[in-house]
Design an enzyme around this catalytic site. Structure first.
Site: not given
Ligand code: ADP
Length: 447
Positions: A116, A157, A164, A199, A202, A236, A274, A290, A336
């Site tokens: 990351k 993170k 997550g 970070e 948000l 998602k 993303e 991918r 989904r």
């Protein structure tokens, strides 16, 4: 040229890749665990090889078995789908050493984006906007200083993060010490690496991601964005293209930033950049090197088959289109469908006693399920994807409502009823939601 592709995956994505191979006249090899001997991708492939017992570690993640299957069948390329070995740089290296084409990016690009901190630094150097944060790893002793500079609330993170895990919010200075130590402990347990970074947190962002494809020679295009803000536990659930939150200028601007970055990187294959999006600003969070689960909504609005493009660039044939050729037509939504209880999300494996997929204009069902199919309990619970396309978002939503009424999957529980609820919700109708919306909705309706 590629003449025979081994599909190193299972379920709907194995079938999806197989369809592209057939259209391109390329022979196919399915691999499967003993639990998947009856799967649709195995039935439809030209050849199949059993690569081990049900646990993924012993079958779909077993690199030796997969390379052996390539050697036995004479496959000259491997498509990894998503998940499993799709972002495994070592796998790409091993295939390369065996003279087998990996249908995906270079092992180096997988490595860069898999870490990351390196990914974020690379993105920044390529001109992609990133979330304000620490300059690399943060040690407990300087956490306070870094957090004050960023401004509270902050998010801790894991460098090796995924799914997550190893992620903790510190709202104020008082929370910081504990957030850092729990994030480090979680990261160590999950990834064997306790390095963390920091970070700005948000509060109400949307998740917006840009689809890119590069030829590895410095040509790259973007295919617009997808809005995947409707998530449960960072998974998602419902995705849309285009995002209800962006206008054409914003779409083309962020798309160009991403395509230009991929040109500079000489990126090869399909990828997704993303972002979190808040108050008109984009903040890079990660790049997936991918094909993604939700790629069909991009295909619906662009008419471009992403797996065809992946195979073309992997075989040195270049992209079939330029940026100028790409237009965005209408609106698409993907639901989904998981074999899960629609309220508790507890997995519901078992036998499908009745299966009727909807049809008609603008409807696509990507699924390996069929009547009599027994869903094994060992894998991800995604059993299919419903993709609906319309000329406008309103038409798309009305079509989705009709299609959900037609879809029948009996014998197991599925998440179809959740979508029937969502389609009637006013916020969803307005496209007015952020990444917390679905969790809040589920918490408020679960009485
Ligand atoms: P992972 O690889 O563990 O999934 P990501 O960096 O992709 O981690 O982030 C997963 C999710 O966590 C995002 O989709 C978003 O919901 C949330 N998230 C990540 N970074 C931030 C941030 N800076 N502020 C708020 N939420 C964030």
């Amino acid at each position: 040229m590629i003449s025979k592709i081994l599909i190193a995956n299972r379920g709907e994505i194995a079938l999806r890749v197989l369809r592209a191979c057939k259209e391109l006249g390329i022979a196919t090899v399915a691999v499967h665990s003993t639990a998947d001997a009856d799967a649709m991708h195995v039935r439809l492939a030209d050849e199949s090889v059993c690569i081990g017992p049900p646990p993924s570690r012993e079958s779909y993640l077993n690199i030796h078995q997969i390379v052996a299957a390539c050697e036995i069948t004479g496959a000259d390329a491997v498509h990894p789908g998503y998940g499993f070995l799709s972002e495994n740089a070592k796998f790409a290296d091993i295939l390369d050493a065996h003279g087998i084409t990996f249908i995906g990016p270079t092992a180096d690009h997988i490595r860069i984006m898999g870490d990351k901190i390196t990914a974020k630094k690379t993105a920044e150097a390529l001109g992609i906007p990133v979330v304000p944060g620490s300059d690399g790893e943060v040690k407990p002793e300087n956490a306070i200083e870094v957090a004050r500079k960023i401004g509270f609330p902050v998010l801790i993170k894991a460098t090796a993060g995924g799914g997550g895990r190893g992620m903790k919010v510190a709202k104020t200075e008082a929370d910081l010490e504990e957030a850092v130590s729990t994030a480090r402990a979680e990261a160590l347990a999950a990834f064997g690496n306790d390095a963390v970074y920091m970070e700005k947190y948000l509060g109400k962002p949307r998740h917006i991601e840009v689809q890119v494809v590069g030829d590895g020679e410095g040509n790259a295009i973007h295919l617009g964005e997808r809005d995947c803000s409707l998530q449960r536990r960072h998974q998602k659930v419902w995705e849309e293209a285009n995002s209800p939150a962006l206008n054409v200028e914003q779409r083309m601007a962020i798309g160009k930033v991403c395509a230009d970055a991929m040109k500079k990187l000489k990126y090869r294959g399909a990828g997704t950049i993303e972002f979190l999006y808040e108050n008109g600003e984009f903040y890079f969070i990660e790049m997936n090197t991918r094909l993604q689960v939700e790629h069909p909504i991009t295909e619906a609005i662009t008419g471009i088959d992403l797996v065809h493009e992946q195979i073309r660039v992997a075989s040195g044939g270049g992209l079939s289109v330029t940026q100028e050729d790409i237009t965005f037509q209408g609106h698409a939504i993907e639901c989904r469908i998981n074999a899960e209880d629609p309220r508790t999300f507890v997995p519901s494996p078992g036998t499908i006693t009745h299966f009727h997929a909807p049809g008609g204009l603008g409807v696509r069902v990507d699924s390996g399920a069929y009547q009599g199919y027994r869903i094994p309990p060992y894998y991800d619970s995604l059993i299919g994807k419903l993709i609906v396309h319309g000329r406008t978002r309103v038409e798309c939503m009305m079509r989705l409502r009709r299609v959900l009424d037609e879809f029948v999957i009996d014998g197991i529980k599925t998440t179809l009823p959740l979508f029937q609820d969502l389609i009637s919700n006013q916020d969803i109708a307005n496209g007015d939601y952020d990444i917390h919306w679905l969790e809040n909705y589920l918490a408020n309706t679960s009485a």
